[in-house]
Design a protein around this motif. Structure first.
Motif, PDB file in Angstrom:
ATOM      1  N   SER A   1      -6.339 -13.547   0.921  1.00  0.00           N
ATOM      2  CA  SER A   1      -7.745 -13.146   0.788  1.00  0.00           C
ATOM      3  C   SER A   1      -8.623 -13.834   1.834  1.00  0.00           C
ATOM      4  O   SER A   1      -9.522 -13.203   2.415  1.00  0.00           O
ATOM      5  CB  SER A   1      -8.255 -13.455  -0.626  1.00  0.00           C
ATOM      6  N   ALA A   2      -8.352 -15.103   2.107  1.00  0.00           N
ATOM      7  CA  ALA A   2      -9.150 -15.834   3.102  1.00  0.00           C
ATOM      8  C   ALA A   2      -8.913 -15.287   4.502  1.00  0.00           C
ATOM      9  O   ALA A   2      -9.860 -15.096   5.286  1.00  0.00           O
ATOM     10  CB  ALA A   2      -8.813 -17.325   3.051  1.00  0.00           C
ATOM     11  N   GLU A   3      -7.644 -15.026   4.831  1.00  0.00           N
ATOM     12  CA  GLU A   3      -7.312 -14.500   6.171  1.00  0.00           C
ATOM     13  C   GLU A   3      -7.913 -13.119   6.384  1.00  0.00           C
ATOM     14  O   GLU A   3      -8.353 -12.782   7.495  1.00  0.00           O
ATOM     15  CB  GLU A   3      -5.795 -14.447   6.349  1.00  0.00           C
ATOM     16  N   LEU A   4      -7.976 -12.313   5.328  1.00  0.00           N
ATOM     17  CA  LEU A   4      -8.584 -10.989   5.441  1.00  0.00           C
ATOM     18  C   LEU A   4     -10.099 -11.101   5.609  1.00  0.00           C
ATOM     19  O   LEU A   4     -10.704 -10.405   6.424  1.00  0.00           O
ATOM     20  CB  LEU A   4      -8.243 -10.154   4.204  1.00  0.00           C
TER      21      LEU A   4
ATOM     22  N   GLU B   1     -11.752 -13.574   6.851  1.00  0.00           N
ATOM     23  CA  GLU B   1     -12.072 -14.152   8.161  1.00  0.00           C
ATOM     24  C   GLU B   1     -11.661 -13.250   9.319  1.00  0.00           C
ATOM     25  O   GLU B   1     -11.924 -13.578  10.479  1.00  0.00           O
ATOM     26  CB  GLU B   1     -11.373 -15.508   8.291  1.00  0.00           C
ATOM     27  N   GLY B   2     -11.017 -12.130   9.027  1.00  0.00           N
ATOM     28  CA  GLY B   2     -10.616 -11.199  10.073  1.00  0.00           C
ATOM     29  C   GLY B   2      -9.359 -11.597  10.824  1.00  0.00           C
ATOM     30  O   GLY B   2      -9.063 -11.029  11.874  1.00  0.00           O
ATOM     31  N   LYS B   3      -8.613 -12.563  10.304  1.00  0.00           N
ATOM     32  CA  LYS B   3      -7.387 -12.985  10.977  1.00  0.00           C
ATOM     33  C   LYS B   3      -6.246 -11.994  10.743  1.00  0.00           C
ATOM     34  O   LYS B   3      -5.351 -11.861  11.571  1.00  0.00           O
ATOM     35  CB  LYS B   3      -6.966 -14.373  10.484  1.00  0.00           C
ATOM     36  N   LEU B   4      -6.271 -11.326   9.599  1.00  0.00           N
ATOM     37  CA  LEU B   4      -5.283 -10.300   9.268  1.00  0.00           C
ATOM     38  C   LEU B   4      -6.014  -9.027   8.875  1.00  0.00           C
ATOM     39  O   LEU B   4      -7.144  -9.070   8.364  1.00  0.00           O
ATOM     40  CB  LEU B   4      -4.397 -10.746   8.098  1.00  0.00           C
TER      41      LEU B   4
ATOM     42  N   ASP C   1       1.675  -8.250 -12.731  1.00  0.00           N
ATOM     43  CA  ASP C   1       2.140  -7.641 -11.488  1.00  0.00           C
ATOM     44  C   ASP C   1       1.446  -8.273 -10.286  1.00  0.00           C
ATOM     45  O   ASP C   1       0.242  -8.539 -10.315  1.00  0.00           O
ATOM     46  CB  ASP C   1       1.846  -6.137 -11.485  1.00  0.00           C
ATOM     47  N   MET C   2       2.228  -8.482  -9.222  1.00  0.00           N
ATOM     48  CA  MET C   2       1.664  -8.978  -7.965  1.00  0.00           C
ATOM     49  C   MET C   2       1.702  -7.851  -6.933  1.00  0.00           C
ATOM     50  O   MET C   2       2.777  -7.421  -6.516  1.00  0.00           O
ATOM     51  CB  MET C   2       2.435 -10.187  -7.450  1.00  0.00           C
ATOM     52  N   PRO C   3       0.539  -7.354  -6.504  1.00  0.00           N
ATOM     53  CA  PRO C   3       0.500  -6.284  -5.492  1.00  0.00           C
ATOM     54  C   PRO C   3       0.688  -6.826  -4.078  1.00  0.00           C
ATOM     55  O   PRO C   3       0.334  -7.967  -3.783  1.00  0.00           O
ATOM     56  CB  PRO C   3      -0.894  -5.686  -5.677  1.00  0.00           C
ATOM     57  N   PHE C   4       1.251  -5.971  -3.208  1.00  0.00           N
ATOM     58  CA  PHE C   4       1.495  -6.336  -1.816  1.00  0.00           C
ATOM     59  C   PHE C   4       0.738  -5.404  -0.885  1.00  0.00           C
ATOM     60  O   PHE C   4       0.450  -4.250  -1.226  1.00  0.00           O
ATOM     61  CB  PHE C   4       2.987  -6.251  -1.499  1.00  0.00           C
ATOM     62  N   VAL C   5       0.422  -5.918   0.311  1.00  0.00           N
ATOM     63  CA  VAL C   5      -0.178  -5.100   1.365  1.00  0.00           C
ATOM     64  C   VAL C   5       0.593  -5.358   2.652  1.00  0.00           C
ATOM     65  O   VAL C   5       1.170  -6.439   2.838  1.00  0.00           O
ATOM     66  CB  VAL C   5      -1.672  -5.441   1.568  1.00  0.00           C
ATOM     67  N   PHE C   6       0.613  -4.351   3.523  1.00  0.00           N
ATOM     68  CA  PHE C   6       1.235  -4.527   4.836  1.00  0.00           C
ATOM     69  C   PHE C   6       0.155  -5.055   5.765  1.00  0.00           C
ATOM     70  O   PHE C   6      -0.881  -4.424   5.959  1.00  0.00           O
ATOM     71  CB  PHE C   6       1.787  -3.201   5.364  1.00  0.00           C
ATOM     72  N   ALA C   7       0.389  -6.240   6.329  1.00  0.00           N
ATOM     73  CA  ALA C   7      -0.655  -6.899   7.117  1.00  0.00           C
ATOM     74  C   ALA C   7      -0.162  -7.262   8.511  1.00  0.00           C
ATOM     75  O   ALA C   7       1.006  -7.616   8.703  1.00  0.00           O
ATOM     76  CB  ALA C   7      -1.130  -8.160   6.405  1.00  0.00           C
ATOM     77  N   VAL C   8      -1.077  -7.173   9.471  1.00  0.00           N
ATOM     78  CA  VAL C   8      -0.788  -7.565  10.857  1.00  0.00           C
ATOM     79  C   VAL C   8      -1.971  -8.376  11.374  1.00  0.00           C
ATOM     80  O   VAL C   8      -3.083  -8.318  10.824  1.00  0.00           O
ATOM     81  CB  VAL C   8      -0.550  -6.342  11.769  1.00  0.00           C
ATOM     82  N   ALA C   9      -1.734  -9.137  12.417  1.00  0.00           N
ATOM     83  CA  ALA C   9      -2.815  -9.904  13.038  1.00  0.00           C
ATOM     84  C   ALA C   9      -3.869  -8.954  13.600  1.00  0.00           C
ATOM     85  O   ALA C   9      -3.563  -7.828  14.004  1.00  0.00           O
ATOM     86  CB  ALA C   9      -2.254 -10.794  14.133  1.00  0.00           C
TER      87      ALA C   9
ATOM     88  N   TRP D   1       5.048  -7.286   4.737  1.00  0.00           N
ATOM     89  CA  TRP D   1       4.340  -7.226   3.470  1.00  0.00           C
ATOM     90  C   TRP D   1       3.995  -8.632   3.003  1.00  0.00           C
ATOM     91  O   TRP D   1       4.801  -9.553   3.112  1.00  0.00           O
ATOM     92  CB  TRP D   1       5.209  -6.541   2.424  1.00  0.00           C
ATOM     93  N   LEU D   2       2.799  -8.767   2.454  1.00  0.00           N
ATOM     94  CA  LEU D   2       2.351 -10.057   1.938  1.00  0.00           C
ATOM     95  C   LEU D   2       1.643  -9.857   0.594  1.00  0.00           C
ATOM     96  O   LEU D   2       1.030  -8.808   0.364  1.00  0.00           O
ATOM     97  CB  LEU D   2       1.380 -10.729   2.909  1.00  0.00           C
ATOM     98  N   PRO D   3       1.722 -10.857  -0.296  1.00  0.00           N
ATOM     99  CA  PRO D   3       0.965 -10.772  -1.555  1.00  0.00           C
ATOM    100  C   PRO D   3      -0.527 -10.716  -1.250  1.00  0.00           C
ATOM    101  O   PRO D   3      -1.052 -11.585  -0.561  1.00  0.00           O
ATOM    102  CB  PRO D   3       1.340 -12.069  -2.286  1.00  0.00           C
TER     103      PRO D   3
END
Length: 303
Positions: free
Chosen positions: A249-252, A254-257, A168-176, A242-244
């Motif tokens: 993980s890197a963007e999260l 680094e605080g970009k998302l 399974d691939m989980p998703f999260v709702f992400a914004v800048a 929504w994004l996988p």
């Protein structure tokens, strides 16, 4: 259609050039020198072209002869490749394998398997094709690819397919981080989200019904070609969606998302390997077994 240029004649020209003489070519090809001379003379007569300039102490290729040799070597290589791939096919190896992967996964998930396959020394051309949403199944159904990695469990068309679950691939709702929705404290409602464009990766399906997960009614869209571009425009604050979780993980970090809770959550997607059940080529089955191994692809779903 008859042509004066034969593979044997080209081999003779090649041997003369590499060995430096007619006698050297004769030794390499296990022929008498007169047979080598006859082959060259016959080729010149049939083409009505002088291949060698014999006015000096030593015969030299004419410009036409040099051109024939250089182009002929291309034909010799092609003939050798044809013979090799014919034997390869007879032994059950394909000449080319096309692997389609769901854009939800990074192309890098295939690199370890490809590296190991190359170590086998089998000259099979490998092509990697990126597909989005139903495009994975569409590519397999239409035989644009031989194997798909990351096929979803709801776009599968009718047909005789063999599948293997990847997980399974989980998703999260992400914004800048600087997006207006980033500071919202309560779970986001449909009305709040619909005020901003949804970042969408366009379905690559050509015949199957396209998919479009996670878009709310009346929400504007900003459409791009794949998940990498979708991530980029969400980082830029140009869209939300929504994004996988494993892909950002890197963007999260680094605080970009930032991840936001929403009132209507999205369930993980079950992904799988798939191929036509009747296909049993050696390269196909090697990749099937390698990618089915525990952790080969599944680790990329949640890492």
């Amino acid at each position: 259609m008859h042509t004066a240029i034969t593979i044997d004649a080209l081999k003779v020209l090649d041997a003369i050039d590499r060995k430096g003489s007619f006698a050297g070519a004769a030794n390499e090809l296990f022929r008498v020198p007169s047979a080598i001379s006859y082959t060259v003379q016959k080729l010149e007569e049939d083409l009505n072209v002088a291949i060698y300039d014999r006015t000096g102490h030593r015969a030299r290729l004419t410009p036409a002869g040099r051109y024939l040799l250089e182009e002929g070597r291309t034909l010799l290589e092609a003939a050798e490749n044809l013979a090799h791939t014919t034997r390869q096919v007879a032994q059950g190896w394909e000449t080319r394998l096309r692997i389609g992967f769901n854009s939800l996964l990074p192309a890098e998930c295939l690199f370890p398997a490809i590296r190991e396959f190359y170590e086998l020394g089998v000259p099979v051309d490998v092509q990697i094709v990126e597909e989005v949403f139903a495009g994975t199944w569409d590519a397999l159904q239409s035989r644009r690819v031989d194997l798909i990695i990351g096929a979803d469990n709801f776009s599968k068309p009718a047909g005789n397919y063999t599948t293997q679950s990847l997980g399974d691939m989980p998703f999260v709702f992400a914004v800048a981080a600087d997006h207006p929705l980033a500071d919202a404290e309560a779970p986001l409602s449909e009305d709040e989200i619909s005020r901003y464009p949804a970042a969408v990766a366009a379905d690559t399906s050509r015949s199957l019904p396209p998919g479009h997960a996670g878009i709310f009614h009346r929400q504007r869209t900003l459409t791009v070609a794949n998940i990498d571009q979708k991530i980029a425009i969400q980082v830029a604050g140009l869209g939300v969606g929504w994004l996988p979780r494993a892909r950002i993980s890197a963007e999260l970090k680094e605080g970009k998302l930032v991840i936001k809770e929403v009132q209507e959550s999205r369930q993980p997607i079950k992904l799988q390997l798939a191929r036509h059940a009747e296909d049993q080529g050696k390269a196909l089955m090697w990749f099937w077994d390698r990618l089915s191994a525990e952790g080969a692809v599944s680790d990329w779903l949640t890492s």
